[in-house]
Design a protein around this motif. Structure first.
Motif, PDB file in Angstrom:
ATOM      1  N   THR A   1       0.852  -1.187   0.000  1.00 28.48           N
ATOM      2  CA  THR A   1       0.000   0.000   0.000  1.00 28.48           C
ATOM      3  C   THR A   1       0.886   1.235   0.000  1.00 28.48           C
ATOM      4  OG1 THR A   1      -0.098   0.095   2.418  1.00 28.48           O
ATOM      5  CG2 THR A   1      -1.783  -1.228   1.296  1.00 28.48           C
ATOM      6  N   GLU A   2       0.273   2.399  -0.114  1.00 26.32           N
ATOM      7  CA  GLU A   2       1.061   3.632  -0.059  1.00 26.32           C
ATOM      8  C   GLU A   2       1.833   3.699   1.249  1.00 26.32           C
ATOM      9  OE1 GLU A   2       0.449   8.488   0.202  1.00 26.32           O
ATOM     10  OE2 GLU A   2      -1.067   7.091   0.923  1.00 26.32           O
ATOM     11  N   GLU A   3       1.179   3.355   2.366  1.00 25.32           N
ATOM     12  CA  GLU A   3       1.833   3.451   3.672  1.00 25.32           C
ATOM     13  C   GLU A   3       3.015   2.504   3.784  1.00 25.32           C
ATOM     14  OE1 GLU A   3       0.686   3.120   8.443  1.00 25.32           O
ATOM     15  OE2 GLU A   3      -0.750   2.531   6.908  1.00 25.32           O
ATOM     16  N   SER A   4       2.841   1.253   3.354  1.00 24.39           N
ATOM     17  CA  SER A   4       3.939   0.290   3.491  1.00 24.39           C
ATOM     18  C   SER A   4       5.125   0.664   2.605  1.00 24.39           C
ATOM     19  CB  SER A   4       3.443  -1.115   3.145  1.00 24.39           C
ATOM     20  OG  SER A   4       3.059  -1.207   1.784  1.00 24.39           O
ATOM     21  N   MET A   5       4.854   1.145   1.383  1.00 22.87           N
ATOM     22  CA  MET A   5       5.961   1.531   0.504  1.00 22.87           C
ATOM     23  C   MET A   5       6.659   2.782   1.021  1.00 22.87           C
ATOM     24  SD  MET A   5       4.755   0.653  -3.417  1.00 22.87           S
ATOM     25  CE  MET A   5       3.224   1.573  -3.383  1.00 22.87           C
TER      26      MET A   5
END
Length: 451
Positions: free
Chosen positions: A340-344
């Motif tokens: 997801t955006e957060e994990s990346m």
């Protein structure tokens, strides 16, 4: 016993008791090598760096640090609590706290400690070269000063210089956790190769190297379990990819309805707006939508980096009309992980640069932090995470980007091809229509459809 004898007895008892009490160790540390209550280690355990102090205790490092303080002064770079509580990737924190990764946790913490005294006044000036200091884990930290006056240690800024000063050491507060390269590589290896063992386990699936199929039927796999085969063996034959289709963990009993999920994400792309070209290629120009649905049905997870229409418009018709070209392009934009955006963003902030595998084996796409976002690729061929989390259902993640990505060796040819194209501002018919008209030749040029 007379009164004189009683007084003599109590005097002797009091003397022995006092001597025994004075002989007890007063040091809370294990081996009593002279750690005083004014030690920097005691100050760390009592400081507001509670998250770091807790990790030091969990890593069983108190005795090692006590020995280091007994030999020389130390300097501790202490990340603020927020950096360890909220800014740290949960997967990485879970990795550090697993019992089998104690060595990695110890290396990480000792990377924050220098076995000599370094005050903020000892920092090099911005006109001087960075100074190198060997840490307790035998790695090196670089101390740098910027023209603005900021003091930097490796990739972290000093936010509380000389926060704690004691006779045997100094504690500086820093904004973020420092990650040594060895710990980063260990974490990446455990994350990406979690299912790979050096010894072939009993009853492991045996793949026929000629057909890339299982020689024996796979054993039943619980719902939600990872697939038996790597994603590359499960893919249908395509450009540069020869493996034949292989059965998934549930065979024909599909654990997940991948076809419906792929249909949902394509419908989401169309309703979101600005990604019609990508949907067109997946559904009409290739059979990738069907293949993705089958992979998801068999338990695989995928992250799609979807270039928007403006980025796709820069591709030439020749680039898309070459045999297998659309598949090659899209394969390079699909990561066989769920991101997801957060994990990346957490990953690139922590490690600087991350290389993600793609379905275009063996090519990888590089991601890094830039302008508060995630940037993929480099130079002219880079693309930013433009529309984050367009679609996320736990199996498929779609992230909108503002450019089309190409492997490094292809960038020069792409630059030459796109440099000669004259861009005309007009309503686009779509790449599929352009390719169809080109294939029809003179008949297509005269048809009303291609006018």
């Amino acid at each position: 016993m007379d009164s004189h004898g009683v007084s003599t007895f109590f005097f002797a008892f009091f003397f022995i008791f006092s001597f025994s009490i004075s002989a007890l160790p007063q040091n809370p540390f294990p081996n009593n090598t002279g750690i005083s209550s004014n030690s920097v280690l005691v100050a760390l355990l009592d400081s507001h760096y509670t998250e770091l102090a807790e990790l030091v205790e969990k890593a069983l490092l108190l005795q090692t640090l006590e020995e280091a303080v007994g030999k020389h002064n130390i300097t501790i770079f202490a990340p603020r609590n927020e950096a360890l509580e909220r800014l740290l990737d949960p997967d990485f924190k879970r990795f550090l706290l697993e019992p089998g990764n104690l060595k990695s946790l110890q290396t990480l913490l000792m990377f924050h400690i220098i076995p000599n005294r370094v005050r903020s006044s000892d920092w090099p000036s911005h006109k001087s070269k960075p100074t190198k200091h060997t840490t307790l884990c035998n790695d090196r930290l670089h101390l740098i000063s910027k023209p603005s006056g900021e003091k930097i240690v490796d990739s972290a800024q000093l936010v509380r210089p000389d926060d704690v000063i004691r006779p045997d050491g100094v504690i500086h507060g820093i904004e973020r956790l420092l990650i040594p390269q060895s710990v980063q590589e260990d974490f990446n290896r455990r994350r990406n190769l979690r299912s790979i063992s050096a010894v072939l386990p009993e009853a492991a699936p045996v793949v026929d190297p000629r057909t890339h199929r299982l020689k024996k039927p796979a054993a039943p796999v619980p719902v939600g379990a990872p697939p038996v085969l790597p994603v590359y063996d499960a893919m249908a034959p395509g450009p540069s990819l020869a493996p034949a289709p292989a059965p998934g963990p549930g065979g024909a009993r599909h654990h997940f309805d991948g076809e419906s999920q792929v249909k949902d994400f394509i419908q989401t792309l169309l309703h979101y707006g600005g990604y019609n070209e990508m949907a067109d290629i997946l559904v009409n120009l290739t059979s990738l939508a069907t293949e993705m649905g089958r992979l998801v049905s068999e338990g695989y997870v995928l992250t799609v980096l979807a270039p928007n229409d403006e980025a796709m418009a820069k591709l030439t018709t020749d680039q898309l009309s070459e045999p297998g070209a659309p598949e090659q392009i899209i394969y390079y934009h699909i990561i066989p992980e769920y991101q997801t955006e957060e994990s990346m963003y957490n990953s690139v902030r922590r490690f600087g640069k991350i290389k993600y595998d793609t379905l275009r084996l063996p090519q990888k796409v590089v991601a890094e932090e830039a302008d508060g976002s995630v940037k993929f690729g480099s130079g002219d061929g880079s693309a930013y995470l433009f529309d984050p989390d367009i679609y996320t259902d736990g199996r498929i993640s779609v992230q909108g980007i503002d450019g089309v990505l190409f492997p490094e060796e292809e960038k020069e040819s792409v630059r030459k091809a796109t440099g000669a194209v004259k861009v005309v501002s007009q309503a686009r018919r779509g790449k599929l229509m352009e390719v169809a008209c080109r294939m029809l030749g003179p008949f297509g040029q005269n048809s009303q459809l291609c006018q």
